[in-house]
Design an enzyme around this catalytic site. Sequence first.
Site, PDB file in Angstrom:
ATOM      1  N   TYR A 104      42.715  50.870  21.214  1.00  0.00           N
ATOM      2  CA  TYR A 104      42.292  51.532  22.452  1.00  0.00           C
ATOM      3  C   TYR A 104      41.153  51.020  23.219  1.00  0.00           C
ATOM      4  O   TYR A 104      40.008  50.656  22.732  1.00  0.00           O
ATOM      5  CB  TYR A 104      41.893  52.967  22.346  1.00  0.00           C
ATOM      6  CG  TYR A 104      42.108  53.943  23.476  1.00  0.00           C
ATOM      7  CD1 TYR A 104      43.094  54.380  24.027  1.00  0.00           C
ATOM      8  CD2 TYR A 104      40.985  54.061  24.220  1.00  0.00           C
ATOM      9  CE1 TYR A 104      43.121  54.998  25.114  1.00  0.00           C
ATOM     10  CE2 TYR A 104      40.982  54.700  25.441  1.00  0.00           C
ATOM     11  CZ  TYR A 104      42.083  55.253  25.899  1.00  0.00           C
ATOM     12  OH  TYR A 104      42.015  55.995  27.019  1.00  0.00           O
ATOM     13  N   TYR A 106      46.806  50.676  32.731  1.00  0.00           N
ATOM     14  CA  TYR A 106      45.897  51.815  32.015  1.00  0.00           C
ATOM     15  C   TYR A 106      46.776  53.208  31.915  1.00  0.00           C
ATOM     16  O   TYR A 106      46.630  53.739  32.629  1.00  0.00           O
ATOM     17  CB  TYR A 106      44.594  52.127  32.938  1.00  0.00           C
ATOM     18  CG  TYR A 106      43.789  53.269  32.301  1.00  0.00           C
ATOM     19  CD1 TYR A 106      43.054  53.147  31.159  1.00  0.00           C
ATOM     20  CD2 TYR A 106      43.745  54.461  32.915  1.00  0.00           C
ATOM     21  CE1 TYR A 106      42.217  54.508  30.582  1.00  0.00           C
ATOM     22  CE2 TYR A 106      42.948  55.440  32.651  1.00  0.00           C
ATOM     23  CZ  TYR A 106      42.131  55.245  31.434  1.00  0.00           C
ATOM     24  OH  TYR A 106      41.349  56.533  30.904  1.00  0.00           O
TER      25      TYR A 106
END
Lengths: 140, 395
Positions: B294, B344
């Site tokens: 992440y 994203y």
Amino acid sequence: MTTQHTQKPIPVPDEASAPFFDGAKHGKLMMQRCKDCGAWHHPVRIYCDDCLSPHLAWQQASGKGEVYNFALMHYVYHPAWANEVPYNLTVVKLEEGPVMETNLVDCKNSDIKIGMPVEVAFVKLSDDVTVPKFRPAKKR
Amino acid sequence: MTMKGKAAICGLGITAMGKVYGKSATQFAIESIDLALKDAGLPKDELDGLLVYMGNSTGGSNDYSSVFIQNQMGLRGLRLFSYMDGMGSTASSMVQYAALAVANGMANYVACVFADAPLRDSKVSAGASFGGGKRPTPPGILGMKLHNGYFGANTWYALAMQRHAHLYGTTSQQLGAIAVSQRQWAMKNPMAQMRSPITVADHQASRFVVEPLHLLDCCLVSNGGVAVIVTTAERARALRPPPAYIWGMGQAHRGDNTRAMPGDFIESPGARSKDTAFRMAGVTVEDVDVAQIYDCYTITVLIALEDYGFCGKGEGGAFVADGKLGPGGSLPTNTGGGELSGYYMRGHTPLSEAVIQARGQGGERQVKDHNVVLVTGNGGWMQHHATLVLSPLAK
């Protein structure tokens, strides 16, 4: 541009935070303290997260601490800050343990250092609202 | 009973990504679920589980999104249904709850979806889409934080960078190496939003957002949706796509620290999440072939690499500086460009790329050895964490 957009939002004290803002008006940094285990808390909470006691009482804190961390905001998220960037976002670790997300006043950005001693400084925003910020501690 | 290899991801749907206008987040969500069903070769009436997470663009109606999606799609036979929110950790957590459900017969095919549409076809900058500059003042002490000029997640990760640099001497150039490695991967991904080459010098020259964090330390803003479908290993084998078997699952959620604590700013709960997942998978960090970590910010990747034990705490800067995360490096990481250069979609960015790599469908960016694929999810300012280990092998 309207005034509304060029002024920084002013905090609105609510019932739970009233002792904090009342204290600030009188030059006192108020925090909750657990009556059972003694832990200090900021911001306002209902239970002590150490011992789960609901018995929290307001008490004046020393107002002394140190710069735990800081960053400099360059981006203008809100027009009220357009002439202030870059401004400091400083996390102060208070002697009592809690951390406060605040700003340093009376201090150039280039002078801010992690670990430097600081003390509370009250800034009056309106007749009703005064907020605590921090400044470099005077030599003791 | 171990969960290793009991469940698998059998469908992946990724909509057009980035500056794609004219659709709401819920439309992107439905489109991505439809794509995932088509990928799996499943009719929609087979879908009996729906887990939903939506981005900021749906405002305060997130809890209603799951109902809206269900009804728009006519999903009348659901046996598992929920809206979830652990921020960036949600994607990996969703897959875990879905896997537990299918392995225990509570559902057969569970869609796990994220979508968002914060970008508008206007002059409003991407950065202004997040951060809350226009939000109403919250009552009480939270209003003081807004008055103090604390906006958005950028601040918290700038503080992470600052403290990491203070304690360990980590440099901005070292973080730049992460941005460069991921851009090199993005250049090989046709879906990536940012595909022009960059150098560490470009990273250094990019403007400060919140100093010490440069623009090229920050993730993108994207419109789009991603869905995966989780089923049992047995059912996955009967479908067309190669299964991405779920070997390991773990989570760790530390919540907020309101008093100074060890590890503040420079440590995520990733180590604990990893321990659970790696024990289940029977792997160690040395076994990881491909990592999807992440990456809301470069520093988030660096901190996770340390917390997972790829290097020691404080050693992340030197670890990434040689480009080992990039193409041809010893630890291929965020091989689609990640959230920094790809797209994203929060935790669905690393999750989607992990499925692609586990299946061997990465095209020009496919990593040759891809038996152990790590996925991490990081939520909030490192309060939440989830880990998945995926593999093309059943066990």
